[in-house]
Write an enzyme that holds these catalytic residues in place. Structure first.
Site, short mmCIF file in Angstrom:
data_model
loop_
_atom_site.label_atom_id
_atom_site.label_comp_id
_atom_site.label_asym_id
_atom_site.label_seq_id
_atom_site.Cartn_x
_atom_site.Cartn_y
_atom_site.Cartn_z
CB SER A 199 -0.97 -0.06 1.18
OG SER A 199 -2.09 0.73 0.95
CG ASP A 404 -6.45 -3.18 -3.57
OD1 ASP A 404 -7.33 -2.77 -2.80
OD2 ASP A 404 -5.36 -2.61 -3.73
CB CYS A 407 -3.06 0.23 -4.03
SG CYS A 407 -2.84 1.58 -2.88
CG HIS A 461 -5.06 -3.29 0.10
ND1 HIS A 461 -4.63 -2.48 -0.93
CD2 HIS A 461 -4.47 -2.80 1.22
CE1 HIS A 461 -3.82 -1.55 -0.45
NE2 HIS A 461 -3.70 -1.72 0.84
CD GLU A 462 -5.22 -6.90 5.11
OE1 GLU A 462 -5.18 -8.02 5.68
OE2 GLU A 462 -5.74 -5.90 5.64
#
Length: 487
Positions: A199, A404, A407, A461-462
């Site tokens: 991120s 995601d 980002c 995202h993760e």
């Protein structure tokens, strides 16, 4: 608040000049080590003479990493008056005396690295939303000694006065932290070292890696006194690298992603025009002037005209066709994923006492974020630093989960293609090929020289939470000094 930007800002008004005048050995101040008991817990206290830093930590708390024979240390590094940074270190499960050393940073700016530890790649996780942790078979410490740090001060378990207000001012604190860490744990000096982050790591990963290499050069020349950091790897997933490229990616991804369109073709045209007429000029002014006010204005302009409307439904002031979580467009915004079970666990007094924490855990407090927002740090590009790191020859991977939004991988690929190094032309021309883990498709990638890009299928995202086997293979390959390759 853009929590895409997961940053590790640690603020210590130290500079390399603090180490510029070596003292003769017979006059050099000595490190000090002592042991204290407080609230029924035993602490080791280490005072690092060279930096003036103090480390206070608990050994083998029994929390999280329960693999027999694997040591862990948790506590604080004090880097100034009322400036206390939290760290949690786990030895490698295999061959810790020879395994490399890696750091993991989450961001925000102002989000705790306990997110990565408990939700992504640490020794334990909360499987299926369980209330207590269990061992994570895909932990990064299956391969490397792992160090997690909460920064900036005020984030997670860190507490006290936070002096950092930008990515650039954060870098010296991180370097100082590692100098004190090496002094307390000299057995990890001269190990291969890697930075992995996500991120806002698209800002601080390149900056910190570049700063470390500048410090290494100064140590070699004798102008700075310190321990060389043997940097071999930089990995950034779903990073925020360059706002000009990535605000455009918001528009394109919202229309063209492979899951479900968020906006119509007409809206894509409208917001492309808005991006060009409002966002780009503001970002150009930020770049040309470099002033905090111009960059803060650019951040606000691009958020209000691009990011905000595209990420919200009409009922919430936006234009999105459906409600979605910006970290995973397959999920609703009201039901964030992954589950937040770990944060409740870290509020339990028995847990905080065992690990030596002195502050109440806060995942993403506003204060550190606001300091960075006031300098317009979000609107500044770090492609120059990323290019310098790639040019240095270390292995670098830019990777992204393709579900995601905040980002997204469109922006990650655009940033990767904008990196300048000897392989730029070949990298831009290279197609994305299938990336497999033990024969199972995990994404698509390309690699030229020491620079790699990977799109990870079915990940938000993760990335390590969604695709732990893919993430661990990526980590091993990049930390091992080689390029990405299918298995």
């Amino acid at each position: 608040m853009r929590l895409c930007n997961q940053l590790i800002s640690v603020g210590l008004a130290l500079s390399s000049s603090a180490f510029a005048s070596p003292v003769p050995n017979d006059e050099a101040p000595k490190d000090k080590r002592s042991f204290v008991e407080r609230d029924g817990q035993n602490f080791t206290v280490f005072e690092h003479a060279a930096t003036g830093a103090k480390i206070e930590f608990v050994t083998n708390s029994g929390i999280c990493e329960t693999t027999p024979g694997v040591n862990q240390y948790s506590g604080y590094l004090s880097v100034g008056t009322n400036m206390n940074m939290w760290f949690w270190f786990f030895e490698a499960r295999t061959a810790p005396t020879t395994a490399p050393l890696a750091t993991w940073f989450n961001g925000g700016p102002g989000c705790s690295s306990m997110i990565g530890l408990f939700q992504e790649n640490g020794p334990c996780h909360f499987a299926n939303g369980a209330s207590t942790p269990s061992l994570n078979p895909y932990s990064f410490n299956t391969y490397a000694n792992m160090l997690y740090v909460d920064q900036p001060i005020g984030t997670g378990f860190s507490y006290g006065t936070d002096g950092a207000s930008s990515t650039v001012t954060a870098a010296p604190y991180v370097w100082t932290f590692l100098q004190a860490f090496y002094a307390q744990f000299p057995q990890y000096e001269n190990r291969n070292f890697g930075i992995f982050t996500e991120s806002y790591g698209g800002h601080y990963g390149p900056e910190f890696a570049d700063y470390f290499e500048q410090q290494n050069a100064a140590i070699t020349s004798g102008t700075v006194k310190g321990q060389n950091i043997k940097l071999v790897a930089l990995g950034i997933n779903n990073g925020w690298f360059d706002p000009t490229l990535q605000y455009k990616a918001y528009v394109d991804f919202s229309y063209n992603n492979t899951y479900k369109p968020i906006i119509t073709a007409a809206q894509h045209t409208t917001y492309t025009n808005t991006y060009n007429s409002k966002c780009v000029p503001a970002l150009n002014t930020c770049k040309s002037s470099g002033s905090n006010s111009a960059c803060e204005t650019a951040d606000n302009t691009c958020y209000n005209d691009i990011e905000g409307p595209l990420s919200a439904t009409p009922a919430n002031g936006g234009v999105a066709a459906y409600d979605f979580d910006v970290y995973d467009i397959r999920e609703p915004s009201a039901d964030p994923y992954p589950p937040e079970t770990y944060s409740s666990y870290l509020l339990q007094p028995s847990v905080t006492s065992a690990i030596g924490a002195k502050a109440t855990y806060t995942e993403c407090p506003n204060a550190p974020y606001n300091k960075f927002a006031a300098t317009g740090d979000d609107s500044r590009s770090f492609l120059t630093q990323l290019s310098a790191v790639v040019q240095s020859g270390i292995q670098v991977v830019v990777w992204a989960g393709d579900a995601d939004w905040i980002c997204n991988w469109f922006g990650g690929l655009a940033a990767a293609n904008a990196v300048t190094y000897s392989g730029t032309s070949a990298f831009n021309a290279a197609p994305l090929n299938t990336y497999t883990v033990s024969g199972t498709q995990g994404g698509t990638f390309k690699t030229v020289g020491n620079f790699n890009f990977l799109r990870v299928f079915g990940a938000g995202h993760e990335v390590p939470y969604y695709q732990p086997q893919v993430a661990l293979q990526v980590f091993k390959q990049i930390m091992g000094g080689g390029p990405l390759k299918s298995t």
